[in-house]
Write an enzyme that holds these catalytic residues in place. Structure first.
Site, PDB file in Angstrom:
ATOM      1  N   VAL A   4      14.013  -6.068   1.298  1.00  0.00           N
ATOM      2  CA  VAL A   4      15.288  -6.505  -0.276  1.00  0.00           C
ATOM      3  C   VAL A   4      14.939  -7.196  -1.438  1.00  0.00           C
ATOM      4  O   VAL A   4      15.593  -7.780  -2.134  1.00  0.00           O
ATOM      5  CB  VAL A   4      16.445  -6.990   1.064  1.00  0.00           C
ATOM      6  N   GLU A   5      14.228  -8.491  -1.118  1.00  0.00           N
ATOM      7  CA  GLU A   5      13.388  -9.050  -2.144  1.00  0.00           C
ATOM      8  C   GLU A   5      13.163  -8.647  -3.059  1.00  0.00           C
ATOM      9  O   GLU A   5      12.739  -8.971  -4.283  1.00  0.00           O
ATOM     10  CB  GLU A   5      12.473 -10.818  -1.451  1.00  0.00           C
ATOM     11  N   THR A   6      11.837  -8.012  -2.609  1.00  0.00           N
ATOM     12  CA  THR A   6      10.856  -7.115  -3.959  1.00  0.00           C
ATOM     13  C   THR A   6      10.655  -5.663  -3.741  1.00  0.00           C
ATOM     14  O   THR A   6       9.764  -5.273  -4.573  1.00  0.00           O
ATOM     15  CB  THR A   6       9.270  -7.602  -3.409  1.00  0.00           C
TER      16      THR A   6
END
Length: 190
Positions: free
Chosen positions: A121-123
């Site tokens: 999700v983040e990267t």
């Protein structure tokens, strides 16, 4: 035509931005430096050198005033995260880092699927980890974003403690416009 140009140049030279050549000269820098020296035992020259090299980034101030994050419903998030390319990237990441994920679970008790999901999700599994120097992001927001200055100044403090503890160069680390770093895009206090 010359008079308006001269007026503009004079106005820029006298603006608060022109007065601050580096964060070392910023009005909040002395207080920050004193705190780092007295509370955490940093050498004054070390903090002053770092603040002299930190750069104010208008693009960071612009980005934080219009953050990408917003509240979406699952139907909107689903379109972003449930895609064939992201699923195959997740499988590839899991297979490549299987042993590390297993060690993290044993050491910290966090299941591999949770770690992989956060990283996805983040990267997008490490593909988008930010391009701003973390020190620039945190100094810009800590010193020139009054609305959340206290929070980001504290993050800059935590960042310097972390880099000292880990033996990392604080000028080399990159991340998001808000100072989030690494695969999980955690802020320094996390």
């Amino acid at each position: 035509m010359r008079k308006p140009l001269c007026t503009l140049v004079l106005a820029l030279l006298m603006s608060p931005l022109a007065a601050v050549a580096s964060y070392l000269d910023h009005e909040l820098a002395g207080e920050f430096t004193d705190r780092m020296v007295k509370t955490h035992g940093f050498e004054r020259a070390e903090i002053e050198k770092l603040l002299a090299e930190a750069e104010r980034k208008q693009s960071i101030l612009d980005a934080i005033s219009r953050p990408a994050e917003r509240t979406l419903e699952w139907k909107d998030y689903r379109k972003i995260f449930i895609q064939e390319s992201r699923i195959s990237q997740g499988v590839e990441f899991w297979n490549t880092h299987r042993d590390t994920l297993k060690r993290a679970q044993q050491q910290y008790g966090v299941p591999p699927q949770v770690i992989a999901a956060i990283i996805g999700v983040e990267t997008r599994y490490g593909r988008h980890m930010g391009s701003y120097r973390v020190v620039d992001a945190l100094a810009t927001l800590g010193f020139d974003y009054p609305r959340r200055s206290k929070f980001f100044s504290k993050q800059l403090e935590e960042f310097l403690l972390m880099t000292r503890e880990q033996g990392l160069d604080p000028l080399a680390m990159t991340g998001s416009y808000a100072g989030a770093m690494g695969f999980g895009q955690f802020i320094p206090s996390s």
